[in-house]
Design a protein around this motif. Sequence first.
Motif, PDB file in Angstrom:
ATOM      1  N   GLU A   1     -19.482  33.439  33.100  1.00 24.65           N
ATOM      2  CA  GLU A   1     -18.331  33.398  32.500  1.00 24.65           C
ATOM      3  C   GLU A   1     -17.226  33.718  33.693  1.00 24.65           C
ATOM      4  OE1 GLU A   1     -19.736  34.531  29.884  1.00 24.65           O
ATOM      5  OE2 GLU A   1     -20.503  32.610  30.013  1.00 24.65           O
ATOM      6  N   ALA A   2     -17.681  34.877  34.317  1.00 22.83           N
ATOM      7  CA  ALA A   2     -16.610  35.639  35.476  1.00 22.83           C
ATOM      8  C   ALA A   2     -16.429  34.996  36.437  1.00 22.83           C
ATOM      9  CB  ALA A   2     -17.604  37.319  35.588  1.00 22.83           C
TER      10      ALA A   2
ATOM     11  N   GLY B   1     -12.486  34.635  33.436  1.00 22.15           N
ATOM     12  CA  GLY B   1     -13.590  36.508  33.687  1.00 22.15           C
ATOM     13  C   GLY B   1     -12.996  36.797  34.992  1.00 22.15           C
TER      14      GLY B   1
ATOM     15  N   THR C   1     -14.986  39.530  30.388  1.00 23.83           N
ATOM     16  CA  THR C   1     -14.180  37.404  29.764  1.00 23.83           C
ATOM     17  C   THR C   1     -13.410  38.154  28.513  1.00 23.83           C
ATOM     18  OG1 THR C   1     -16.747  36.440  30.979  1.00 23.83           O
ATOM     19  CG2 THR C   1     -15.231  35.534  29.541  1.00 23.83           C
TER      20      THR C   1
ATOM     21  N   THR D   1     -19.202  41.770  30.581  1.00 23.17           N
ATOM     22  CA  THR D   1     -20.642  41.098  30.537  1.00 23.17           C
ATOM     23  C   THR D   1     -21.416  41.535  31.240  1.00 23.17           C
ATOM     24  OG1 THR D   1     -19.300  39.692  32.337  1.00 23.17           O
ATOM     25  CG2 THR D   1     -19.231  38.942  30.029  1.00 23.17           C
TER      26      THR D   1
END
Length: 163
Positions: free
Chosen positions: A22-23, A101, A123, A136
Amino acid sequence: MKLIIAAAAVLLLTDIAVAHPEANHNESAAKVSAVSASARPAAAVVDAFHAALRRGDTKAALSYLADNALIYEAGGVERGRQEYASHHLGADAAFAQAVPGTVTRRAGDAVGAVAWIATEGRTTGTYKDKAIDRVTTETMVLRRVGGVWKIAHIHWSSAAGAK
């Protein structure tokens, strides 16, 4: 095979933390990057994979994966691009579209036809009416075949963000 073992040894010996899909893999990564020049083309593939997820373009995201890619996440494993496509790809794309993110640190290197990219991030946001705050980590191992980098292995993990 020796190159894969060498890449794995580098990962184990360098004690590098890594990030989650998601970053937002954008210019912020360049500010905290320790990616060697030889690994930058592989890192661009990692970024393109994440960009495709953020767009919801699952077909493009799959194009960056090797046929036999292994995806490890939360104690589970998906063996191959098609298994990932039929299980978590859609959910990963939906999450990436909904929850922004940031990359906080990245490292990577390439030796011959094998590269590794390790990313740390954060995130935060809301997904399905639930607050999300995760630190993350991600490790990707890529293999160059016919001059094209493909993601051969992904390992994602995350933990609750600091309160």
